[in-house]
Design a protein around this motif. Structure first.
Motif, PDB file in Angstrom:
ATOM      1  N   GLU A  38       5.105  12.866   7.586  1.00  0.00           N
ATOM      2  CA  GLU A  38       4.257  11.794   8.108  1.00  0.00           C
ATOM      3  C   GLU A  38       4.326  10.554   7.221  1.00  0.00           C
ATOM      4  N   GLY A  39       4.466  10.766   5.910  1.00  0.00           N
ATOM      5  CA  GLY A  39       4.583   9.636   4.985  1.00  0.00           C
ATOM      6  C   GLY A  39       5.800   8.789   5.277  1.00  0.00           C
ATOM      7  N   PHE A  40       6.898   9.440   5.656  1.00  0.00           N
ATOM      8  CA  PHE A  40       8.106   8.709   6.032  1.00  0.00           C
ATOM      9  C   PHE A  40       7.919   7.987   7.364  1.00  0.00           C
ATOM     10  N   LYS A  41       7.346   8.679   8.322  1.00  0.00           N
ATOM     11  CA  LYS A  41       7.184   8.101   9.655  1.00  0.00           C
ATOM     12  C   LYS A  41       6.273   6.875   9.650  1.00  0.00           C
ATOM     13  N   ARG A  42       5.271   6.906   8.780  1.00  0.00           N
ATOM     14  CA  ARG A  42       4.263   5.838   8.767  1.00  0.00           C
ATOM     15  C   ARG A  42       4.519   4.773   7.702  1.00  0.00           C
ATOM     16  N   GLY A  43       5.645   4.868   7.018  1.00  0.00           N
ATOM     17  CA  GLY A  43       5.952   3.864   6.010  1.00  0.00           C
ATOM     18  C   GLY A  43       5.078   3.938   4.781  1.00  0.00           C
ATOM     19  N   GLN A  44       4.594   5.124   4.452  1.00  0.00           N
ATOM     20  CA  GLN A  44       3.728   5.295   3.290  1.00  0.00           C
ATOM     21  C   GLN A  44       4.505   5.671   2.035  1.00  0.00           C
ATOM     22  N   ILE A  45       5.786   5.984   2.183  1.00  0.00           N
ATOM     23  CA  ILE A  45       6.652   6.342   1.054  1.00  0.00           C
ATOM     24  C   ILE A  45       7.829   5.378   1.041  1.00  0.00           C
ATOM     25  N   GLY A  46       7.982   4.642  -0.063  1.00  0.00           N
ATOM     26  CA  GLY A  46       8.979   3.583  -0.124  1.00  0.00           C
ATOM     27  C   GLY A  46      10.372   4.021  -0.507  1.00  0.00           C
ATOM     28  N   THR A  47      10.478   5.081  -1.301  1.00  0.00           N
ATOM     29  CA  THR A  47      11.789   5.569  -1.731  1.00  0.00           C
ATOM     30  C   THR A  47      11.773   7.089  -1.799  1.00  0.00           C
ATOM     31  N   GLN A  48      12.968   7.658  -1.750  1.00  0.00           N
ATOM     32  CA  GLN A  48      13.112   9.093  -1.957  1.00  0.00           C
ATOM     33  C   GLN A  48      14.450   9.352  -2.609  1.00  0.00           C
ATOM     34  N   MET A  49      14.424  10.008  -3.768  1.00  0.00           N
ATOM     35  CA  MET A  49      15.650  10.397  -4.460  1.00  0.00           C
ATOM     36  C   MET A  49      15.943  11.850  -4.139  1.00  0.00           C
ATOM     37  N   TRP A  58      15.145  14.283  12.409  1.00  0.00           N
ATOM     38  CA  TRP A  58      13.860  14.934  12.674  1.00  0.00           C
ATOM     39  C   TRP A  58      12.702  14.515  11.766  1.00  0.00           C
ATOM     40  N   LEU A  59      12.985  14.047  10.556  1.00  0.00           N
ATOM     41  CA  LEU A  59      11.880  13.685   9.675  1.00  0.00           C
ATOM     42  C   LEU A  59      11.216  12.374  10.094  1.00  0.00           C
ATOM     43  N   ALA A  60      12.024  11.344  10.334  1.00  0.00           N
ATOM     44  CA  ALA A  60      11.456  10.034  10.679  1.00  0.00           C
ATOM     45  C   ALA A  60      12.436   9.205  11.506  1.00  0.00           C
ATOM     46  N   PRO A  61      12.848   9.710  12.674  1.00  0.00           N
ATOM     47  CA  PRO A  61      13.816   8.958  13.488  1.00  0.00           C
ATOM     48  C   PRO A  61      13.297   7.594  13.932  1.00  0.00           C
ATOM     49  N   ASN A  62      11.979   7.426  13.947  1.00  0.00           N
ATOM     50  CA  ASN A  62      11.386   6.152  14.357  1.00  0.00           C
ATOM     51  C   ASN A  62      11.624   5.031  13.343  1.00  0.00           C
ATOM     52  N   THR A  63      12.134   5.375  12.160  1.00  0.00           N
ATOM     53  CA  THR A  63      12.362   4.363  11.113  1.00  0.00           C
ATOM     54  C   THR A  63      13.823   3.913  11.058  1.00  0.00           C
ATOM     55  N   LYS A  64      14.556   4.155  12.118  1.00  0.00           N
ATOM     56  CA  LYS A  64      15.966   3.772  12.173  1.00  0.00           C
ATOM     57  C   LYS A  64      16.152   2.292  11.835  1.00  0.00           C
ATOM     58  N   GLY A  65      17.085   2.010  10.931  1.00  0.00           N
ATOM     59  CA  GLY A  65      17.403   0.645  10.544  1.00  0.00           C
ATOM     60  C   GLY A  65      16.611   0.137   9.370  1.00  0.00           C
ATOM     61  N   ALA A  66      15.516   0.824   9.015  1.00  0.00           N
ATOM     62  CA  ALA A  66      14.662   0.346   7.927  1.00  0.00           C
ATOM     63  C   ALA A  66      15.142   0.806   6.547  1.00  0.00           C
ATOM     64  N   TRP A  67      15.921   1.883   6.516  1.00  0.00           N
ATOM     65  CA  TRP A  67      16.332   2.479   5.247  1.00  0.00           C
ATOM     66  C   TRP A  67      17.679   1.939   4.776  1.00  0.00           C
ATOM     67  N   GLY A  85       0.799  -1.218   0.000  1.00  0.00           N
ATOM     68  CA  GLY A  85       0.000   0.000   0.000  1.00  0.00           C
ATOM     69  C   GLY A  85       0.829   1.263   0.000  1.00  0.00           C
ATOM     70  N   ALA A  86       2.149   1.130   0.073  1.00  0.00           N
ATOM     71  CA  ALA A  86       3.038   2.304   0.106  1.00  0.00           C
ATOM     72  C   ALA A  86       3.274   2.835  -1.305  1.00  0.00           C
ATOM     73  N   TYR A  87       3.486   4.117  -1.396  1.00  0.00           N
ATOM     74  CA  TYR A  87       3.821   4.735  -2.678  1.00  0.00           C
ATOM     75  C   TYR A  87       5.315   4.569  -2.948  1.00  0.00           C
ATOM     76  N   LEU A  88       5.660   4.472  -4.209  1.00  0.00           N
ATOM     77  CA  LEU A  88       7.079   4.396  -4.590  1.00  0.00           C
ATOM     78  C   LEU A  88       7.774   5.718  -4.308  1.00  0.00           C
ATOM     79  N   VAL A  89       7.128   6.818  -4.711  1.00  0.00           N
ATOM     80  CA  VAL A  89       7.699   8.161  -4.529  1.00  0.00           C
ATOM     81  C   VAL A  89       6.642   9.087  -3.950  1.00  0.00           C
ATOM     82  N   ALA A  90       7.099  10.084  -3.233  1.00  0.00           N
ATOM     83  CA  ALA A  90       6.171  11.075  -2.698  1.00  0.00           C
ATOM     84  C   ALA A  90       5.496  11.833  -3.830  1.00  0.00           C
ATOM     85  N   SER A  91       6.281  12.203  -4.833  1.00  0.00           N
ATOM     86  CA  SER A  91       5.768  12.974  -5.963  1.00  0.00           C
ATOM     87  C   SER A  91       6.438  12.524  -7.244  1.00  0.00           C
TER      88      SER A  91
END
Length: 418
Positions: free
Chosen positions: A249-260, A272-281, A181-187
């Motif tokens: 919020e998209g980063f914090k909640r796992g709604q965005i899969g990649t970011q270039m 500050w953007l998504a410290p809760n996702t440490k280790g996932a990236w 359900g996650a998007y590949l890119v934010a935009s």
């Protein structure tokens, strides 16, 4: 009586001389910067004062957009000018052609002697059409693909699937959306932004050729728009603008899969953007073997600055001192422009936020392969117009060649007015 008056006059002169010497020794220079570059300046001040105790440094920091608007106004009016002016790469072309900055290639600066100390693509960005050097680079933004490994594993997507080609990247987005359900890119604009910066040769510009003619209707832009539209039609873009609350919020909640973006984004995600996702990236090179610069900062001296010698000494400390560059690297993950700092063992340290990956090694490789492209004083205008036309393509299904032709016409019209 006359002798007493003479002695008193001599004493006053001596005291005045002492106070004058003290006042001239205690020089205060003003540095104008923006987040998060201002953190590097803050870190530098106490270190600099150890060897320059008679120099006070006043930092004035405004939000990114406000800072550059304020500096544009100050250069135009000659009022409220700092001694050291920070400039982000998106504005360097405009500012270098403004005529309001010192040419650092000329005496007493003679900055040409330091050219080979910096990443080779940086100095051309700050060089005016007349050959003057308007600013010195401090950090760079090697383009990188940051991706959520946990989400990719769930969807059965490998790093090779993401990076093999742009088409494979978008196809991976379809699998990702279906499985998580996650998007590949934010935009979808993210794809366009990287594509138009890749595949360039030394001396070429993003939006203009060497003669100052707009090239936004070239095959490079057509392909960039086509890829962005393909991602949009496939439904793998979240239609989320960068630096918005929804983006974070998209980063914090796992709604965005990649970011270039520039490699510095990893630091923003971790702090500050998504410290809760440490280790996932994880980090990878850009799709299709692309190498591009995204972001970067410079320091300049306004021609009407009050304390140019002191400003130059501080700029040299910020940009040419390896220890200071590494300090900024550690605190901000601001990839250093100074090659000596790029070769520091710090590059080889694992990054906890990226699952222990030694990602800085990837970014160093990218930095070495980024072309030395030209910048133009109308780049920011061209970017604004191109983005507006892409929006019409994505949301109104406007014909791509027509959109780019309209963009080119408007860019040329705006440039003529100025």
């Amino acid at each position: 009586m006359r002798v007493m008056i003479q002695r008193r006059a001599i004493a006053v002169a001596v005291v005045a001389g002492l106070f004058g010497a003290s006042a001239s020794a205690a020089t205060t220079i003003t540095v104008a910067a923006f987040p998060a570059l201002d953190a590097a300046v803050k870190a530098a001040i106490p270190l600099y004062k150890k060897t320059h105790p008679d120099v006070e440094i006043k930092l004035v920091s405004l939000a990114y957009g406000d800072h550059h608007v304020a500096m544009t106004t100050s250069l135009a009016t000659g009022a409220n000018l700092p001694d050291v002016m920070a400039i982000e790469v998106g504005f360097i072309g405009k500012f270098s052609e403004s005529g309001g900055l010192e040419d650092l290639n000329k005496p007493p600066y003679n900055a040409g002697q330091y050219k080979d100390k910096f990443a080779r693509f940086t100095e051309p960005q700050a060089t005016s059409a007349s050959g003057g050097l308007a600013a010195i680079p401090t950090d760079i933004g090697p383009g990188t693909l940051l991706y959520r490994k946990d989400l990719m594993d769930k969807a059965g997507i490998t790093e090779a699937d993401l990076t093999k080609s742009w088409e494979s990247y978008i196809e991976s987005g379809k699998k990702l959306k279906a499985a998580t359900g996650a998007y590949l890119v934010a935009s979808a604009a993210d794809i366009k932004d990287i594509y138009i910066r890749s595949g360039l040769k030394d001396g070429e510009g993003i939006y203009f050729d060497k003669a100052g003619k707009s090239v936004v209707d070239s095959p490079r832009f057509v392909k960039a728009f086509e890829l962005a539209k393909a991602a949009h039609v496939a439904g793998v873009d979240g239609k989320i603008g960068a630096w918005t609350n929804e983006w974070s919020e998209g980063f914090k909640r796992g709604q965005i899969g990649t970011q270039m973006m520039g490699a510095w984004l990893a630091g923003h995600l971790s702090t500050w953007l998504a410290p809760n996702t440490k280790g996932a990236w994880r980090a990878a090179q850009l799709p299709n073997g692309a190498f591009a610069s995204w972001g970067g900062s410079f320091y300049a001296i306004p021609s009407k600055a009050a304390h140019k010698p002191e400003a130059w000494e501080f700029i040299k400390f910020l940009t040419l001192d390896k220890n200071m560059q590494i300090e900024a690297f550690r605190k901000l993950d601001a990839f250093p422009a100074l090659i000596e700092a790029q070769n520091d063992p710090f590059i080889d340290q694992p990054i906890d936020f990226l699952g222990g990956q030694k990602a800085r090694q990837l970014w160093k490789v990218a930095a070495e392969k980024i072309p030395a492209i030209d910048v133009d004083k109308y780049d920011s205008i061209a970017q604004e117009i191109v983005n507006a036309e892409l929006e019409k393509v994505l949301e109104q299904n406007k014909d791509i060649p027509k959109a780019l032709a309209d963009a080119k016409a408007l860019i040329e019209r705006r440039a003529r007015r100025r």
